[in-house]
Design a protein around this motif. Structure first.
Motif, mmCIF file in Angstrom:
data_model
loop_
_atom_site.group_PDB
_atom_site.id
_atom_site.type_symbol
_atom_site.label_atom_id
_atom_site.label_comp_id
_atom_site.label_asym_id
_atom_site.label_seq_id
_atom_site.Cartn_x
_atom_site.Cartn_y
_atom_site.Cartn_z
ATOM 1 N N ALA A 15 46.508 53.737 46.853
ATOM 2 C CA ALA A 15 45.203 54.924 46.695
ATOM 3 C C ALA A 15 43.779 54.396 45.913
ATOM 4 C CB ALA A 15 45.851 56.027 45.931
ATOM 5 N N SER A 16 44.239 53.704 44.670
ATOM 6 C CA SER A 16 43.128 53.307 43.849
ATOM 7 C C SER A 16 42.116 52.237 44.593
ATOM 8 C CB SER A 16 43.606 52.975 42.535
ATOM 9 O OG SER A 16 44.400 51.672 42.358
ATOM 10 N N LEU A 17 42.960 51.063 44.978
ATOM 11 C CA LEU A 17 42.116 50.161 45.767
ATOM 12 C C LEU A 17 41.263 50.746 46.970
ATOM 13 C CD1 LEU A 17 41.459 47.329 46.454
ATOM 14 C CD2 LEU A 17 43.751 47.067 47.933
ATOM 15 N N GLY A 18 41.870 51.740 47.712
ATOM 16 C CA GLY A 18 41.319 52.266 48.767
ATOM 17 C C GLY A 18 39.939 52.968 48.323
ATOM 18 N N ALA A 19 40.125 53.670 47.098
ATOM 19 C CA ALA A 19 38.832 54.601 46.467
ATOM 20 C C ALA A 19 37.884 53.618 46.364
ATOM 21 C CB ALA A 19 39.234 55.310 45.307
ATOM 22 N N GLY A 20 38.169 52.492 45.605
ATOM 23 C CA GLY A 20 37.242 51.378 45.121
ATOM 24 C C GLY A 20 36.478 50.917 46.518
#
Length: 510
Positions: A15-20
Motif C-alpha cells: 500500500a505504501s509503495l503504491g502510494a509513492g
C-alpha cells in the motif's frame, strides 16, 4: 523533468509503495514519493504506526546542503496544574520482544508532529501539491488495504491487553467479527479516509489548531490526558542541521541532537572509519562502549541537545577514549534521478490503545515507553522534544552516488544502520549484500552485564568469545535486528531500492 523523472522507493508494504508510485506517475519527486508512502504507512499499519505520532524527515537536495525536519513528539501539559501529571495511564505487560512492560491510555499520549513535518517537507522540497500527496492514503483507507505480517504478529501479542478496551481501537485492530487479523486480510478505515480528505484540503493544521486538534484536546481533558490546545498551538516543526561524517568516500548526514539515535550512529561510524576497516571484533567493541555511554548519560539526560553535542565533540577529538562518563517504528527511503534523497522514520510507540473518537486515528504512547522515559513518567517540562532512536540518513559520494537509508527497531536502529553503512561505505558491498549480512547488537542487562545479541554466524561467535562476553544467537534474519530500507542512485545514474528480508518491505523504481 515532469514525467521523465524516476524515483527509487523502499517502502513498508504494497500500500505504501503504491502510494509513492502513484505520486511519481503524476510528476512527483523523491520527497513527494517518500511522504506519500509514509502517510499511507501510518494510515494502514494498525499497531505499528499511526498518524498521531512523530517523525523525522531527512532530505538532501540535488544542490545544497542536507536538512532534517524534526516532527518528533513533544511533552504535553502546557497550562495544566502540577497535580494533573503522573496519572491517566494503565500498565500493560506483554510477551512482545521477549517481555515488554509499557504504559498506555490517554496519559501516555505525547504531542504529535509527524503530519506537520510531512507538510513542511512537501511545501519546501516537493513538486506536487500537498493534496495530491495525501490523496493515495485516503483512497487506500476507503478501498481497503492488506494487513501485513508485522502488524499481525504485534497485534497477536497486544490486541486484547493494549487495544481491547477502547471501542475505536478494537475496531481498527481486529476483523469486523472480533477475531484476530490474519496476514493478508483486507481492512478498511472509512473514518480515517474522511479525515484524510479534510487534511488534504485544510493541511496538517487540522490536527493541531483545527477541528481535529480541538477534538483531541477535548478527549484528553475528559480522560486524564495531558495534551492541551495550548500544546497543539505551540508545536512547531524544527529545522535542524544534520551531523555529517566521512565514511570511506561517502559524506553521511545523520539526525542531530536532541535525537539520541543520530549521534550514537555518528559516533559508531566515526570509530569504524578510524579503524580503516570492518571486523566483528570492532563492531562488538564499538557498540559496547557507545551503548554503555548512552545508558549512563543519554538515557537519563535532562538536556539531550547539550549532551549530544558534547558526545560528538569529545569523540571527534579523542575517539572512543574521549567518551564522557557519568519500539514500534517504520521507515521509508526514496532517491530520484535528479539526485534528491529523502529518508523518513516515523513512530507511534507501542500505541496508547485509544483513538480520537470518530476519526479512525490511533494515538501514540510515547510517554509510556519506559526506554525513552527513564527519568520517570511525565518528568519532562512541557514542550520538550522526547528522546528518539530514529535515525533517517542520507549520503552522497563525489562520483554522483546518492543514498537514503533508515530502519525501524527501537535501540537496534543505530546498530543495524552502523553495520549496513559500514558494509556499504567501507567494504564496498552492494545494497542487498549490506542489508542481508548478519547483525550484532550489544544489550545491557539490568545488572549491567553486556550481552551480545546476534544472528547466526561462526565469525560473530568467535568475536563474542574473544571479547569475553555472553552471546545470544537469534538464528538467521531475525526481525529483532530491524528492517533496513534503502534507495540508491549509482554513479551511472541508475536507480535501485532494497528492503530487508527481516521485515516486510516493498521496493521499486517508478
Amino acid at each position: 523533468m515532469g514525467a521523465t523523472r524516476q524515483v527509487a522507493i523502499a517502502a513498508t508494504g504494497a500500500a505504501s509503495l503504491g502510494a509513492g508510485e502513484a505520486v511519481v506517475a503524476e510528476g512527483g519527486n523523491a520527497v513527494d514519493a517518500a511522504i506519500a508512502a509514509a502517510i499511507t504507512s501510518m494510515s494502514t499499519e494498525p499497531g505499528i504506526v499511526s498518524l498521531a505520532g512523530g517523525a523525522f524527515v531527512t532530505i538532501w537536495p540535488a544542490s545544497g546542503p542536507p536538512v532534517v525536519l524534526d516532527g518528533n513528539v513533544a511533552m504535553p501539559g502546557r497550562g495544566l496544574p502540577r497535580g494533573a501529571f503522573g496519572g491517566g495511564v494503565r500498565e500493560v505487560v506483554t510477551d512482545y520482544g521477549g517481555g515488554v512492560t509499557m504504559y498506555a491510555g490517554h496519559g501516555s499520549v505525547a504531542v504529535p508532529g509527524a503530519l506537520s513535518a510531512y507538510e513542511a517537507a512537501v511545501t519546501r522540497f516537493g513538486s506536487r501539491p500537498w493534496a495530491s500527496v495525501v490523496a493515495p492514503a485516503a483512497g487506500v483507507c476507503r478501498d481497503g488495504y492488506p494487513i501485513g505480517g508485522a502488524a499481525t504478529r504485534y497485534l497477536g501479542y497486544v490486541a486484547d491487553g493494549l487495544f481491547g478496551l477502547d471501542p475505536g481501537a478494537r475496531a481498527l485492530t481486529r476483523r469486523p467479527d472480533g477475531s484476530p487479523f490474519v496476514a493478508g486480510d483486507l481492512a478498511h478505515n472509512l473514518e480515517l479516509a474522511t479525515v484524510l480528505d479534510a487534511v488534504a484540503r485544510e493541511g496538517a493544521s487540522l490536527l493541531m489548531t483545527g477541528d481535529l486538534g480541538h477534538a483531541l484536546a477535548a478527549d484528553m481533558a475528559a480522560n486524564g490526558g495531558l495534551v492541551t490546545q495550548a500544546d497543539l498551538t505551540a508545536y512547531e516543526v524544527v529545522e535542524r542541521t544534520p551531523v555529517r561524517r566521512r565514511v570511506g568516500d561517502w559524506d553521511v548526514a545523520v539526525n542531530p541532537p536532541p535525537s539520541v539515535g543520530g549521534p550514537m550512529l555518528a559516533v559508531m561510524l566515526s570509530e569504524l572509519e578510524r579503524t580503516h576497516g570492518f571486523s566483528w571484533d570492532d563492531v562488538v567493541r564499538i557498540q559496547r562502549a557507545v551503548l554503555a555511554y548512552r545508558l549512563a548519560v543519554h538515557d537519563v539526560s535532562r538536556d539531550l541537545d547539550a549532551d549530544g553535542h558534547a558526545l560528538l565533540a569529545a569523540v571527534e577529538r579523542h575517539g572512543l577514549a574521549g567518551l564522557p562518563t557519568s519500539a514500534s517504528t517504520a521507515h521509508v527511503s526514496a532517491v530520484d534521478s535528479d539526485g534528491l534523497a529523502c529518508a523518513v522514520t516515523m513512530s507511534s510507540g507501542y500505541g496508547a490503545g485509544v483513538t480520537i473518537p470518530g476519526t479512525g486515528i490511533l494515538l501514540n504512547n510515547a510517554l509510556g515507553e519506559p526506554e525513552l522515559n527513564r527519568l520517570g513518567l511525565h518528568a519532562l517540562e512541557p514542550g520538550t522534544r522526547l528522546a528518539s532512536n530514529m535515525a533517517p540518513t542520507v549520503a552522497r559520494a563525489e562520483d554522483g552516488r546518492v543514498l537514503a537509508v533508515g530502519s525501524p527497531g527501537a535501540d537496534r536502529i543505530t546498530t543495524a544502520l552502523m553495520q549496513v553503512l559500514a558494509q556499504l561505505c567501507l567494504h564496498g558491498a552492494d545494497l542487498d549484500t549490506a542489508i542481508q549480512a548478519p547483525r550484532v547488537h550489544v544489550r545491557f542487562a539490568e545488572d549491567g552485564e553486556a550481552v551480545v545479541e546476534h544472528e547466526a554466524s561462526p565469525e560473530i561467535e568467535a568475536a563474542v568469545a574473544a571479547a569475553g562476553l555472553r552471546g545470544l544467537d537469534h538464528g538467521e534474519l531475525s526481525m529483532y535486528f530491524g528492517g533496513v530500507g534503502a534507495a540508491y542512485r549509482g554513479s551511472d545514474g541508475g536507480l535501485r531500492a532494497a528492503g530487508d528480508p527481516r521485515r516486510e518491505a516493498a521496493v521499486g523504481v517508478a
